[in-house]
Design a protein around this motif. Structure first.
Motif: not given
Length: 370
Positions: A92-113
């Motif tokens: 709805a906000t972009s014509k580019k059909r690109n997606v970056m996927v990050v899979i994480s759990n609570k131990d690594y979420d500070i790294v995700v932030v």
């Protein structure tokens, strides 16, 4: 003479076969438990085969067989549905059909932030193209409240459990990548300690390939044969017909492989890749003699993995810095700091704070500005 022996009875023949099929399906569904019935209905709805003429603008779904099968592993329908809603929001906000996927759990979420803070500083236009898949429901809710696309993955939704939760996570990453890809999207799987400085999807324009990977040295059996491996934590899958052949190979891999990097490189090796150097660069271009799938394992001047301290100074080519670290979250944080990529104001984040805010408002609260 058979009642199907004349052209006049062709309609009757079709009707008879159709009624037989409907009867068989009814018998099958009657014997299933209610929960299995619901899952089967969803999977039957999803199931399509990757055959016929390839149409760029027509989303194609992976074939997902019966969940009662013991040969492969499947996720609960709710995960797919949540991903669909997220892809709709991005569209709805972009014509580019690109997606970056990050899979994480609570131990690594500070790294995700920290990863999100870096993305906000370096390539803010990619923020809407991020999809976090989190195994902690509370943390997933936190990210959603801050305007980040986040989907909760209940690891117990894998219908055929194995001994290790970590193996389940890698298996889920492969399956969900396949699903997003054949919804018609280019998919990048990226580790949360791989800091993005430029839009990595631009690499799809630079190299005429189906898959782009950072360089690796693991697993050793493939490193010994090729002299390098592909890094599963910085991989871009192009929405293209030849990409599907890799996932066919992955579906035949045993479920006891330690992680998806082993699984991915062994699958590529099974595809009989022949490698050449790309022009004068350190990038290796591989072509499968079985399927014509093309893979680029790009040099460290583009996606840095092992010699980042030497490369990063004065480089304007780098797309991603992904310094090699041990697996523990605290080591990843320490390594990120050593490469001047720590962008958090405070290394403690209250993941129980669900007050809704915009990404920019959240950024001002937790992130350092360049």
């Amino acid at each position: 003479m058979s009642i199907f022996g004349t052209e006049n009875n062709q309609k009757l023949r079709i009707l008879f076969i159709g009624m037989s099929l409907i009867g068989s399906i009814c018998i099958l569904l009657t014997g299933l438990e209610a929960n299995s019935h619901r899952k089967l209905q969803f999977i039957l709805k999803l199931s399509k085969t990757f055959k016929g003429e390839f149409e760029v603008n027509k989303p194609l779904l992976p074939e997902v067989p019966n969940p009662r099968s013991t040969k492969r592993d499947y996720l609960n329908a709710s995960v797919f549905e949540a991903i669909d809603h997220t892809l709709e929001r991005i569209s709805a906000t972009s014509k580019k059909r690109n997606v970056m996927v990050v899979i994480s759990n609570k131990d690594y979420d500070i790294v995700v932030v920290n990863w999100i803070c870096n993305l906000y500083n370096h390539v803010p236009e990619l923020l809407n193209h991020v999809l976090l898949i989190n195994t902690d429901q509370s943390h997933s809710k936190y990210f959603k409240s801050k305007g980040i696309n986040s989907v909760y993955l209940n690891i117990d939704d894998v219908l055929q459990p194995v001994a290790s939760e970590k193996i389940l996570l890698w298996m889920a990453r492969t399956l969900l990548t396949h699903y997003i890809l054949f919804r018609g999207w280019n998919v990048m799987i990226i580790d949360a300690d791989a800091i993005v400085f430029r839009d990595p999807f631009l690499l799809l324009d630079e190299f005429d390939v189906d898959i782009i990977m950072g360089v690796g040295i693991y697993p050793p059996n493939i490193k010994d044969k090729w002299g390098f491996t592909g890094c599963a934590g910085t991989t871009i899958y192009k929405y293209a017909p030849n990409t599907n052949y890799l996932f066919d190979e992955l579906s035949r891999r045993p479920n006891n492989e330690k992680d998806d990097q082993i699984r991915l490189n062994n699958a590529l090796f099974a595809m009989n890749m022949t490698w050449v150097n790309h022009e004068d660069s350190n990038t290796h271009i591989g072509t499968s003699s079985r399927y014509q799938t093309r893979v680029a394992i790009v040099g460290e001047e583009l996606i840095c993995r092992y010699h980042c301290k030497k490369i990063i100074k004065g480089s304007n080519q780098l797309f991603i810095v992904h310094p090699y670290t041990m697996k523990k979250a605290e080591v990843k944080v320490a390594t990120t700091i050593s490469f001047s990529s720590m962008m958090l104001k405070d290394k403690s984040v209250d993941f129980q704070e669900f007050q809704e805010t915009s990404i920019s408002g959240w950024f001002k609260t937790v992130c350092l500005d360049l």
